[in-house]
Design a protein around this motif. Structure first.
Motif, PDB file in Angstrom:
ATOM      1  N   MET A 158      51.637  23.223 112.089  1.00  0.00           N
ATOM      2  CA  MET A 158      51.419  24.124 110.685  1.00  0.00           C
ATOM      3  C   MET A 158      51.274  25.482 110.968  1.00  0.00           C
ATOM      4  N   LEU A 159      50.616  25.897 112.122  1.00  0.00           N
ATOM      5  CA  LEU A 159      50.798  27.228 112.638  1.00  0.00           C
ATOM      6  C   LEU A 159      52.151  27.815 112.918  1.00  0.00           C
ATOM      7  N   VAL A 160      52.824  26.818 113.718  1.00  0.00           N
ATOM      8  CA  VAL A 160      54.279  27.149 113.995  1.00  0.00           C
ATOM      9  C   VAL A 160      55.205  27.450 112.685  1.00  0.00           C
ATOM     10  N   LEU A 161      54.954  26.561 111.612  1.00  0.00           N
ATOM     11  CA  LEU A 161      55.780  26.594 110.523  1.00  0.00           C
ATOM     12  C   LEU A 161      55.274  28.011 109.848  1.00  0.00           C
ATOM     13  N   PHE A 162      53.981  28.518 109.744  1.00  0.00           N
ATOM     14  CA  PHE A 162      53.513  29.450 109.055  1.00  0.00           C
ATOM     15  C   PHE A 162      54.156  30.806 109.884  1.00  0.00           C
ATOM     16  N   ILE A 163      54.057  30.915 111.183  1.00  0.00           N
ATOM     17  CA  ILE A 163      54.706  31.794 111.808  1.00  0.00           C
ATOM     18  C   ILE A 163      56.171  32.072 111.658  1.00  0.00           C
ATOM     19  N   LEU A 164      56.790  30.987 111.341  1.00  0.00           N
ATOM     20  CA  LEU A 164      57.998  30.932 111.225  1.00  0.00           C
ATOM     21  C   LEU A 164      58.569  31.545 109.933  1.00  0.00           C
ATOM     22  N   MET A 165      57.664  31.368 108.949  1.00  0.00           N
ATOM     23  CA  MET A 165      57.817  32.024 107.576  1.00  0.00           C
ATOM     24  C   MET A 165      57.222  33.306 107.427  1.00  0.00           C
ATOM     25  N   VAL A 166      56.736  34.035 108.395  1.00  0.00           N
ATOM     26  CA  VAL A 166      56.207  35.310 108.236  1.00  0.00           C
ATOM     27  C   VAL A 166      57.320  36.222 108.812  1.00  0.00           C
ATOM     28  N   PRO A 167      57.908  37.471 108.042  1.00  0.00           N
ATOM     29  CA  PRO A 167      58.796  38.221 108.635  1.00  0.00           C
ATOM     30  C   PRO A 167      58.183  38.929 110.021  1.00  0.00           C
ATOM     31  N   PHE A 168      59.338  39.267 110.796  1.00  0.00           N
ATOM     32  CA  PHE A 168      58.777  39.725 111.731  1.00  0.00           C
ATOM     33  C   PHE A 168      58.335  41.114 111.872  1.00  0.00           C
TER      34      PHE A 168
END
Length: 280
Positions: free
Chosen positions: A114-124
């Motif tokens: 879930m953390l991986v998915l969350f970071i994936l959705m956060v703009p760089f």
């Protein structure tokens, strides 16, 4: 109109449609290549016009291989080093993380995913400030590692490898354990070779991302000798004058490594994307 003829007409229409879309997509590339053969003075005076009366001028490419282009090849080498190291390191670590999330059951597994998915959705752009502060604190500014760090374990790569590894046959793992193979041996000798299409697909995507990366290297690289190719080419355009002769010819030559990378891995690319996208 019977069905075979109707299907044939639809196929022809689709082919024509996608051919037009492809030409539109490739038009900027054609324009760039054409501009690289035009004198810089003509581009300054007339802009990009498709006038072939003057023929082709190879002076722009001569400037790349002359003393003026020495800094260009320094940027080129920096980009090759950064992209090559990043592809190797990112595939190594991202594949192991994705593989572990796919085939093993351990406490906190779904929280990590879930953390991986969350970071994936956060703009760089939101992460740039803390990452920039981290580079200053650790003294890594103006180094190759500072450019590579945000992409070493990329969330998109972890997710992709995880989805691909879900579809791997678990029976092979059980058979290898019975034969006394270690978990690392299972990954490197059995499962890793089965994941070659996913490695090829991510090598192209990660290589393309690293090669075209502009904003983050612009923040962490300070000296001209450490610039990667996108920053170096952008530095040729200044308020005091634009070096179009080196800019356009250098931009054309910058496409070559990506084309070579795609040709090298293309046989696995489609298989890697499709199999990684339909599993689990």
């Amino acid at each position: 109109m019977n069905k075979p003829k109707k299907g044939k007409v639809i196929s022809v229409v689709l082919v024509v449609f996608f051919a037009i879309v492809s030409l539109i997509a490739l038009f900027p590339i054609f324009s760039l290549i054409y501009a690289s053969f035009r004198p810089a003075s003509d581009l300054m005076r007339f802009g990009l016009t498709f006038n072939f009366d003057g023929g082709f001028d190879f002076a722009n490419y001569q400037s790349v291989f002359s003393g003026e282009g020495q800094k260009y090849w320094t940027w080129y080498l920096n980009s090759i080093i950064v992209s090559g190291l990043l592809i190797f390191i990112s595939l190594f670590f991202s594949s192991m993380v994705g593989y572990a999330l796919a085939v093993y059951n351990f406490k906190g597994k779904y929280v990590i995913f879930m953390l991986v998915l969350f970071i994936l959705m956060v703009p760089f752009e939101i992460l740039m400030l803390p990452l920039y502060q981290l580079m200053i604190t650790t003294g890594l500014m103006n180094t190759y590692f500072s450019v590579m760090l945000p992409l070493i374990v990329a969330p998109v790569a972890v997710y992709f490898f995880r989805q691909y590894a879900i579809g791997l046959p678990k029976e092979l793992m059980e058979a290898a354990r019975i034969d006394g193979c270690t978990e690392y041996g299972i990954f490197f000798k059995i499962m890793g070779p089965l994941m070659l299409p996913s490695f090829a697909a991510m090598a192209i995507l990660q290589g393309l991302t690293s090669w075209n990366n502009f904003l983050w290297p612009l923040l962490v690289l300070r000296s001209n000798e450490m610039f990667t190719l996108p920053i170096g080419l952008a530095s040729l355009m200044t308020p005091y004058g634009n070096n179009y002769s080196l800019l356009f010819s250098g931009s054309v030559l910058s496409i070559v490594p990506i084309i070579v990378l795609f040709i090298f891995f293309q046989r696995y690319f489609v298989a890697g994307l499709t199999m990684g996208g339909v599993k689990g």
